[in-house]
Design a protein around this motif. Structure first.
Motif: not given
Length: 353
Positions: A125-130, A261-264
């Motif tokens: 959840v923490w990762i998806m929030m970012f 995190v999603p750089l693109t």
């Protein structure tokens, strides 16, 4: 034999990460006409490697043991996780759509975790929030920067002939900074499962993964470079500096704390933010933007379903969930095929000095 195959698939995935990440780093410099395509990809590849080698360790730990326990990563599971992620990213590269390798990799790991009921939900959840917050923050920062750049005095200084060489150098430097941050964050997506399964040490994984990411950027990154550089909106050099600098700063900070995190997405959201500030809501209606948003949603679902299905079928020999998952896969591939067949080119960029 399975170990060798897992390493090969992991490195193949790294090559595709390089191909997908090329546009996120040097797309601005290329779109503005500062560097040629081949030079842009070469610079991207070199800098991505050093980013991975010097700063990729924390995100490797997260992918290898922060989403599911590393005990989940047996050699066969690691092989399937990597194969699912690599296949998803390879399909996106065929479509020429910038894709978040972090979402693909995490989705594939989560698919394995669901099979064995071992997902660290709070970390996920923490990762998806970012994933949600960082592109949105980049979008807002780009809008704010575009408004600041409209200041008449500042605009006059930026448009002076003497400023062009300095801005050209600066936009390339910002692109290299962004490529470095891409290496820090993205190499873990390919080698994290290998490290989690004790197939590779962290150091070896980062070195060989970084090398393959660099090769992928140089050899296969031209389509995504073209998409991010010339098919979303018109950019001036100072706007390119803002976009690359914003993306690099966000991703570097996230990498230090081990957050994939999603750089693109961050870079593309910045480009769309610049376009939004200049042209209003019309930029959000362009076909290329709709396609990007669609693939961003599809990519983690596709890799998660592939991973879950293959583990159930090949390792657990459980055929009951396969029918439902096959239906999801057919739907996902149908959406991607429809996108390709109905694809219309967006307005071509002419770089503004």
């Amino acid at each position: 034999m399975l170990t060798i195959i897992a390493v090969i698939i992991g490195l193949f995935f790294a090559i595709n990460i390089g191909a997908s990440g090329a546009a996120a780093s040097m797309g601005i410099s290329y779109g503005a006409g500062v560097v040629k395509k081949r030079l842009a990809l070469l610079l991207c590849g070199i800098t991505v490697f050093f980013g991975a080698w010097l700063g990729g360790g924390e995100v490797v730990k997260t992918i290898g043991s922060g989403i599911v326990p590393n005990s989940t990563f047996t050699v066969p599971v690691a092989l399937i996780v990597l194969a699912s992620a690599a296949l998803s990213l390879f399909l996106a590269n065929i479509f020429g759509i910038p894709l978040s390798t972090s979402e693909v990799a995490v989705g594939s790991v989560v698919g394995a975790g669901i099979v064995y009921q071992s997902v660290f939900v709070s970390n996920l959840v923490w990762i998806m929030m970012f994933w949600l917050l960082t592109p949105f923050a980049a979008f807002l920062i780009a809008i704010l920067a575009a408004k600041v750049l409209k200041n008449k005095t500042l605009k006059r200084l930026m448009e002076a002939p003497k400023a062009v060489p300095y801005l050209s150098v600066l936009v390339v430097l910002m692109g290299l900074f962004e490529a470095f941050s891409a290496g820090m964050n993205n190499v873990a997506n390919a080698v994290g499962p290998l490290v989690g399964a004790d197939i590779m040490s962290t150091g070896d994984g980062i070195f060989w993964g970084g090398l393959c990411v660099a090769l992928g950027a140089i050899l296969l990154g031209h389509r995504v470079l073209e998409t991010n550089g010339k098919k979303i909106t018109t950019l001036r050099l100072e706007e390119g500096c803002v976009i690359s600098g914003t993306g690099a700063a966000i991703v570097t900070a996230a990498s230090v704390f081990g957050i994939p995190v999603p750089l693109t997405q961050i870079t593309t959201s910045s480009i769309i933010g610049i376009g939004f500030a200049k042209h209003g809501k019309s930029v959000l209606k362009k076909g290329i933007v709709v396609q990007l948003l669609t693939v961003w949603i599809v990519s983690p679902v596709l890799s998660m379903v592939l991973s879950y299905t293959l583990i159930q079928l090949l390792i657990e020999h459980n055929f009951y969930p396969i029918v439902a998952m096959a239906g999801v896969l057919v739907s996902v591939f149908g959406v991607m095929s429809l996108m390709k067949s109905s694809r219309q080119p967006a307005v071509e960029v002419v770089a503004e000095d």
